[in-house]
Design a protein around this motif. Sequence first.
Motif, PDB file in Angstrom:
ATOM      1  N   SER A   1      -1.938   5.580   1.122  1.00 40.09           N
ATOM      2  CA  SER A   1      -2.717   6.793   1.357  1.00 40.09           C
ATOM      3  C   SER A   1      -3.909   6.869   0.405  1.00 40.09           C
ATOM      4  O   SER A   1      -5.034   7.190   0.811  1.00 40.09           O
ATOM      5  CB  SER A   1      -1.810   8.015   1.202  1.00 40.09           C
ATOM      6  N   GLU A   2      -3.660   6.532  -0.860  1.00 33.44           N
ATOM      7  CA  GLU A   2      -4.750   6.535  -1.842  1.00 33.44           C
ATOM      8  C   GLU A   2      -5.836   5.526  -1.478  1.00 33.44           C
ATOM      9  O   GLU A   2      -7.000   5.702  -1.804  1.00 33.44           O
ATOM     10  CB  GLU A   2      -4.194   6.234  -3.255  1.00 33.44           C
ATOM     11  N   ALA A   3      -5.421   4.480  -0.773  1.00 39.12           N
ATOM     12  CA  ALA A   3      -6.381   3.448  -0.353  1.00 39.12           C
ATOM     13  C   ALA A   3      -6.975   3.746   1.033  1.00 39.12           C
ATOM     14  O   ALA A   3      -7.603   2.878   1.642  1.00 39.12           O
ATOM     15  CB  ALA A   3      -5.702   2.078  -0.376  1.00 39.12           C
ATOM     16  N   GLY A   4      -6.751   4.949   1.546  1.00 35.98           N
ATOM     17  CA  GLY A   4      -7.389   5.353   2.803  1.00 35.98           C
ATOM     18  C   GLY A   4      -6.604   5.019   4.064  1.00 35.98           C
ATOM     19  O   GLY A   4      -7.128   5.109   5.172  1.00 35.98           O
ATOM     20  N   MET A   5      -5.321   4.648   3.903  1.00 35.81           N
ATOM     21  CA  MET A   5      -4.469   4.368   5.070  1.00 35.81           C
ATOM     22  C   MET A   5      -3.447   5.498   5.195  1.00 35.81           C
ATOM     23  O   MET A   5      -2.519   5.605   4.383  1.00 35.81           O
ATOM     24  CB  MET A   5      -3.766   3.018   4.904  1.00 35.81           C
TER      25      MET A   5
END
Length: 358
Positions: A314-318
Motif C-alpha cells: 500500500s505504501e508503494a502505491g498498490m
Amino acid sequence: MARVYNFGAGPAIMPLDVLQEAQADLVDYKGSGMSVMEMSHRGKEYDAIHNEAIANLRELMGLSDDYAILFIQGGASLQFAMLPMNFLGEGQTADYVNAGSWGAAAVKQARMIGNVNIAADCQKDIPTRMPDAGEMKWTPGAAYSHLTTNETISGAQFKTIPETGSPLVGDMSSDILSRPIDYAKFTMIYAGAQKNLGPSGVAMVAIRKDFAEKGNISIPTMLRYQTHIENNSLYNTPPCFSIYMLCLTTRWLKKNGMQKIFKTNRDKAQLIYDAIDASSFYRGTAKKEYRSDMNVTFRLPAEELETLFIKQASEAGMKQLKGHRSVGGIRASIYNAFPAAGVQTLVDFMKDFEKRNG
Ligand SMILES: *Cc1c(COP(=O)(O)O)cnc(C)c1O
C-alpha cells in the motif's frame, strides 16, 4: 495526478480514458447543457447512450437477437433471487454448482423459492477449485442449471463450460468479457457491472427471449424479466449514469479489441502465477488447473507477514490487496482495466519482499 494501482475486487479499477471522458462531459454532456445525471431517461441523448450500451454488449458477447440484453438494479445479488422466482416453479428442480462463496449465495436464495439439486459441491475444498467434468451430476429435465464462472473470493475459475442438458445460467460478474467464451452456450448470463463493466449500480442480464417468455407471471412486475424485456430496461428510471459509464467501458473494449484484451489478461495472470510457482514463500490458494485470470489469490507463510505485505504494498502505491474478509490472505484482482505495468510492479515487489522476509 496520482493514480494508484488498484487491485480491488469490486468496485474495481476502471479505464483512465473512460474516467477522463466522463469528466470532460460531466457538467455539459455534448452541448446539451446538462449532465447525464440530470437528463430524462426518455430523452434522445440518454436513449442513444442506453441503446449503444446494449448494442456494444451484444456485439462483444457475439449474441444474436434471440437474446435480450437488460440493465437491472440490485446487483448480481438480486439476480440470485430473480432467477428462481422467474423460473423455478413448483415440482421443478434447478441444478446449482456450489464451488465458492458466490455459488453458495445463489443456492441460498434459490432454496427459498424451490427445489435445488447441488450438481457438485467443492465450496469448502482447499486448495480452492471448480468441479471436474465427471463430478457434476445434472438432473434430467431441470428447470435450469446455474454456475459461477469465476469465484471472485476463492480465485478459482471454470476453464471449460460444462454441458448440463438444461438451460444454462452463468453468474459472470467477475470474468465477463475477459476471455474467449461461447456466450451462446448460455440461456442466461448476468453480471454486476462493478468488476469488469463499469461502476456499481447496475447488473447486465443477457437472456434468451424464448426462455424469459416462460417465466412466472404471478410475481411483482419489477421482478419479472419479461417486464424489462418489453420495456427495453426502461420500465422505471434506470441507473442512467452507471449505464453511461458502462457504455463508455464497452466502447473502450471495442477500441482496444477483445483479442488483445484476452491476451493481456492471460499474460498478466501468468506473470503473477509464475512468481508464485518460482517461490516457496508464496503459496497459491487455487488448484493450478482452475486458477482465475481475474482474481489471483495467494498466501504467505504467516498472517503477520501478510499484514506487513499489504501494508508495504500500500505504501508503494498498490492498494486493496487484502483477501476477502472471509478467507484472508492476498488477492490481486486484475480485471480488464488493470494495467500490465501494475502487475509487473506487484511481481517486483513480491520478489523484493521475499528477499527481505523469506
Ligand atoms: C461481486 C459478485 C457478486 C455480488 O455482486 P453484487 O453486484 O454486489 O450483488 C455475485 N457474484 C459474483 C461472482 C461476484 O463476483
